[in-house]
Design a protein around this motif. Structure first.
Motif, mmCIF file in Angstrom:
data_model
loop_
_atom_site.group_PDB
_atom_site.id
_atom_site.type_symbol
_atom_site.label_atom_id
_atom_site.label_comp_id
_atom_site.label_asym_id
_atom_site.label_seq_id
_atom_site.Cartn_x
_atom_site.Cartn_y
_atom_site.Cartn_z
ATOM 1 N N ARG A 121 62.574 1.144 6.304
ATOM 2 C CA ARG A 121 62.139 2.093 5.282
ATOM 3 C C ARG A 121 60.620 2.265 5.351
ATOM 4 N NH1 ARG A 121 60.006 1.679 0.247
ATOM 5 N NH2 ARG A 121 60.150 -0.606 0.264
ATOM 6 N N PRO A 122 60.118 3.526 5.318
ATOM 7 C CA PRO A 122 58.671 3.733 5.344
ATOM 8 C C PRO A 122 57.988 3.060 4.159
ATOM 9 C CG PRO A 122 59.858 5.796 5.692
ATOM 10 C CD PRO A 122 60.872 4.777 5.271
ATOM 11 N N VAL A 123 56.818 2.522 4.418
ATOM 12 C CA VAL A 123 56.016 1.901 3.354
ATOM 13 C C VAL A 123 55.456 2.996 2.467
ATOM 14 C CG1 VAL A 123 54.013 0.469 2.858
ATOM 15 C CG2 VAL A 123 55.444 -0.031 4.855
ATOM 16 N N THR A 124 55.533 2.809 1.161
ATOM 17 C CA THR A 124 55.052 3.801 0.207
ATOM 18 C C THR A 124 53.829 3.286 -0.537
ATOM 19 O OG1 THR A 124 56.398 2.965 -1.613
ATOM 20 C CG2 THR A 124 57.432 4.573 -0.127
ATOM 21 N N GLN A 125 53.210 4.187 -1.284
ATOM 22 C CA GLN A 125 52.067 3.775 -2.102
ATOM 23 C C GLN A 125 52.499 2.816 -3.204
ATOM 24 O OE1 GLN A 125 49.694 7.084 -3.451
ATOM 25 N NE2 GLN A 125 49.162 7.721 -1.356
ATOM 26 N N GLU A 126 53.766 2.918 -3.663
ATOM 27 C CA GLU A 126 54.276 1.965 -4.654
ATOM 28 C C GLU A 126 54.305 0.549 -4.079
ATOM 29 O OE1 GLU A 126 55.564 4.860 -4.053
ATOM 30 O OE2 GLU A 126 55.867 5.939 -5.945
ATOM 31 N N ASP A 127 54.666 0.430 -2.776
ATOM 32 C CA ASP A 127 54.671 -0.885 -2.129
ATOM 33 C C ASP A 127 53.266 -1.478 -2.098
ATOM 34 O OD1 ASP A 127 57.421 -0.678 -1.584
ATOM 35 O OD2 ASP A 127 57.049 0.392 0.279
ATOM 36 N N ARG B 267 52.260 -2.678 -5.612
ATOM 37 C CA ARG B 267 52.843 -3.978 -5.951
ATOM 38 C C ARG B 267 52.134 -5.109 -5.192
ATOM 39 N NH1 ARG B 267 57.740 -0.990 -5.977
ATOM 40 N NH2 ARG B 267 58.085 -1.468 -3.757
ATOM 41 N N GLU B 268 51.785 -4.869 -3.942
ATOM 42 C CA GLU B 268 51.126 -5.885 -3.122
ATOM 43 C C GLU B 268 49.768 -6.274 -3.710
ATOM 44 O OE1 GLU B 268 50.560 -8.328 0.411
ATOM 45 O OE2 GLU B 268 52.326 -7.420 -0.528
ATOM 46 N N VAL B 269 49.021 -5.273 -4.171
ATOM 47 C CA VAL B 269 47.663 -5.523 -4.667
ATOM 48 C C VAL B 269 47.661 -5.869 -6.154
ATOM 49 C CG1 VAL B 269 45.341 -4.526 -4.873
ATOM 50 C CG2 VAL B 269 46.757 -3.977 -2.896
ATOM 51 N N GLY B 270 48.713 -5.410 -6.866
ATOM 52 C CA GLY B 270 48.761 -5.646 -8.302
ATOM 53 C C GLY B 270 48.011 -4.608 -9.095
ATOM 54 N N VAL B 271 48.089 -3.353 -8.622
ATOM 55 C CA VAL B 271 47.435 -2.255 -9.336
ATOM 56 C C VAL B 271 48.460 -1.140 -9.516
ATOM 57 C CG1 VAL B 271 45.138 -2.813 -8.445
ATOM 58 C CG2 VAL B 271 46.598 -1.213 -7.180
ATOM 59 N N SER B 272 48.055 -0.058 -10.164
ATOM 60 C CA SER B 272 48.970 1.065 -10.372
ATOM 61 C C SER B 272 49.022 1.953 -9.129
ATOM 62 C CB SER B 272 48.513 1.904 -11.573
ATOM 63 O OG SER B 272 47.297 2.574 -11.276
ATOM 64 N N ARG B 273 50.109 2.711 -9.015
ATOM 65 C CA ARG B 273 50.214 3.648 -7.898
ATOM 66 C C ARG B 273 49.136 4.715 -7.983
ATOM 67 N NH1 ARG B 273 50.953 8.445 -6.689
ATOM 68 N NH2 ARG B 273 52.062 9.194 -4.846
ATOM 69 N N THR B 274 48.779 5.134 -9.198
ATOM 70 C CA THR B 274 47.729 6.140 -9.367
ATOM 71 C C THR B 274 46.420 5.649 -8.786
ATOM 72 O OG1 THR B 274 48.782 6.980 -11.368
ATOM 73 C CG2 THR B 274 46.457 7.510 -11.051
ATOM 74 N N LEU B 275 46.114 4.369 -9.005
ATOM 75 C CA LEU B 275 44.867 3.819 -8.477
ATOM 76 C C LEU B 275 44.897 3.796 -6.946
ATOM 77 C CD1 LEU B 275 42.293 2.740 -9.819
ATOM 78 C CD2 LEU B 275 43.126 0.432 -9.389
ATOM 79 N N VAL B 276 46.058 3.515 -6.375
ATOM 80 C CA VAL B 276 46.190 3.550 -4.921
ATOM 81 C C VAL B 276 45.934 4.961 -4.400
ATOM 82 C CG1 VAL B 276 47.807 3.301 -2.990
ATOM 83 C CG2 VAL B 276 47.776 1.598 -4.830
ATOM 84 N N SER B 277 46.503 5.949 -5.082
ATOM 85 C CA SER B 277 46.300 7.340 -4.689
ATOM 86 C C SER B 277 44.833 7.716 -4.757
ATOM 87 C CB SER B 277 47.126 8.265 -5.585
ATOM 88 O OG SER B 277 46.887 9.627 -5.268
ATOM 89 N N PHE B 278 44.149 7.307 -5.843
ATOM 90 C CA PHE B 278 42.710 7.574 -5.988
ATOM 91 C C PHE B 278 41.933 6.945 -4.840
ATOM 92 C CE2 PHE B 278 42.457 8.310 -10.888
ATOM 93 C CZ PHE B 278 43.177 9.476 -10.712
ATOM 94 N N ALA B 279 42.313 5.741 -4.443
ATOM 95 C CA ALA B 279 41.593 5.031 -3.375
ATOM 96 C C ALA B 279 41.694 5.782 -2.055
ATOM 97 C CB ALA B 279 42.138 3.614 -3.231
ATOM 98 N N PHE B 280 42.893 6.282 -1.738
ATOM 99 C CA PHE B 280 43.063 7.010 -0.482
ATOM 100 C C PHE B 280 42.323 8.338 -0.497
ATOM 101 C CE2 PHE B 280 46.981 4.381 0.209
ATOM 102 C CZ PHE B 280 46.570 3.812 1.398
ATOM 103 N N ARG B 281 42.221 8.957 -1.647
ATOM 104 C CA ARG B 281 41.543 10.251 -1.745
ATOM 105 C C ARG B 281 40.043 10.120 -1.891
ATOM 106 N NH1 ARG B 281 44.940 12.198 -6.682
ATOM 107 N NH2 ARG B 281 43.119 13.520 -7.003
ATOM 108 N N GLY B 282 39.544 8.894 -2.050
ATOM 109 C CA GLY B 282 38.115 8.700 -2.239
ATOM 110 C C GLY B 282 37.635 9.189 -3.587
ATOM 111 N N ALA B 283 38.547 9.247 -4.551
ATOM 112 C CA ALA B 283 38.195 9.738 -5.882
ATOM 113 C C ALA B 283 37.395 8.680 -6.647
ATOM 114 C CB ALA B 283 39.469 10.089 -6.661
ATOM 115 N N PRO B 284 36.566 9.098 -7.600
ATOM 116 C CA PRO B 284 35.818 8.132 -8.402
ATOM 117 C C PRO B 284 36.746 7.318 -9.306
ATOM 118 C CG PRO B 284 35.530 10.367 -9.276
ATOM 119 C CD PRO B 284 36.262 10.499 -7.981
ATOM 120 N N GLY B 285 36.224 6.208 -9.792
ATOM 121 C CA GLY B 285 37.004 5.373 -10.704
ATOM 122 C C GLY B 285 37.640 4.180 -10.042
#
Length: 354
Positions: free
Chosen positions: A11-17, A20-38
């Protein structure tokens, strides 16, 4: 005994995976990949490391949909065999990679094809902009295309559409005046089929020849390739009143003319002087040593890449019209004409030059 079941596809690895690995929200993972502030630098680093550890591959197309604005850059090349387009591609790739934009490439099926069908495949791939090097389509068609997707023209100018190009008339004039300065009076121009927006070199040749009081001679090959040039030039060079110099539309045609000359026992530059256009890698090869007009293809590509990224950032900005100045690079393929080979009817060339 029943053999153990084979493992199914992973199964492809998702942002939800990753979340869970880092212990943060999926939204924060999305922000990190997009280089968004916060997102703190420590958290972003932890997310990126987890993504690499888990084997995550970001779906760029999905990311574009989430942003509601395509970021991929589509690139259309007229002829991948022509080395000038390889240089343009390299410059565009540098600009796109520096900005981390995806680059999607399509190539024309031939060196004399209109490009709209190839560009349509880029539109279907949901690119945010098309860099075209170089469309042979009429200006009106390119303007219509630019209403569907932003277009950056390379090595061609289209009014009211972003254009990054070299001053072709100035480059052609330098080429022809160089041959005139060497004493040539029978100078032919070798070109391909006429297309709107690609006649600047021919028109400058005809103007300079007329200014010098000399008759122009334009030879049209079937397309812009070496093979077509050799086929077109051989009958001309086999004639008794052959030219002593040829100014070719591009280096590919010039090399084809060179092959035609050598196949007939003629040598360059003793029997025939040659000037190309583009200053591509082939012109600099030992044994070719082609005098050529340098349009600075790599710089054109870099500039086109930057213009494309600026257009993505500001779709409503005025059209860019960026013209650069070419220069003639003189090498060993041009020399003064042989006295016997360049006689006008009833006149001695040496006396003409005296």
């Amino acid at each position: 005994m029943i053999p153990p079941a084979l493992p199914g596809p992973r199964r492809p690895v998702t942002q939800e995976d990753i979340a869970r690995e880092v212990g943060v929200s999926r939204t924060l993972v999305s922000f990190a990949f997009r280089g968004a502030p916060g997102v703190s630098s420590e958290t972003r680093q932890a997310i990126l490391e987890a993504a690499q550890r888990l084997g995550y591959r970001q779906n760029a197309a999905a990311a574009d949909l989430a942003r509601k604005r395509p970021s991929a850059v589509g690139l259309y090349l007229l002829d991948l065999r022509n080395e000038v387009y390889a240089d343009i591609f390299q410059g565009i790739r540098e600009a796109a990679e520096d900005a981390r934009n995806r680059l999607i490439l399509t190539v024309s099926p031939s060196a004399n094809s209109l490009g709209r069908s190839s560009v349509d495949s880029l539109i279907e791939a949901r690119v945010g902009i098309v860099i075209a090097a170089t469309l042979l389509d009429p200006d009106a068609d390119i303007k219509e295309l630019a209403q569907i997707v932003p277009v950056v023209n390379v090595a061609r100018r289209v009014e009211d559409v972003d254009s990054v190009y070299s001053d072709d008339p100035a480059g052609a004039e330098a080429a022809v005046r160089h041959l005139l300065g060497l004493g040539h009076t029978r100078i032919a121009h070798l070109t391909g089929p006429p297309h709107e927006g690609h006649q600047g070199r021919r028109q400058a040749y005809e103007r300079v020849m007329a200014d010098a009081g000399l008759p122009p001679f334009v030879l049209t090959a079937e397309d812009y390739t070496q093979e077509a040039a050799e086929k077109a030039m051989r009958p001309l060079l086999a004639g008794s009143d052959r030219p002593t110099a040829v100014f070719a539309h591009n280096d590919e045609l010039a090399v084809g003319a060179r092959e035609a000359a050598y196949s007939l026992g003629l040598t360059v530059p003793d029997d025939l002087s040659l000037v190309g256009y583009d200053n591509s890698r082939i012109s600099r090869l030992h044994g070719i040593d082609l005098t050529s007009v340098d349009l600075r293809a790599l710089d054109l590509g870099r500039s086109a890449g930057r213009v494309a990224l600026e257009r993505l950032a500001d779709p409503l900005a005025p059209a860019v019209d960026l013209k650069s100045s070419p220069h003639l690079v003189v090498r060993g393929s041009t020399a003064p004409p042989h006295p016997v080979r360049d006689q006008r009817p009833g006149r001695n060339h040496q006396k003409d030059r005296a």
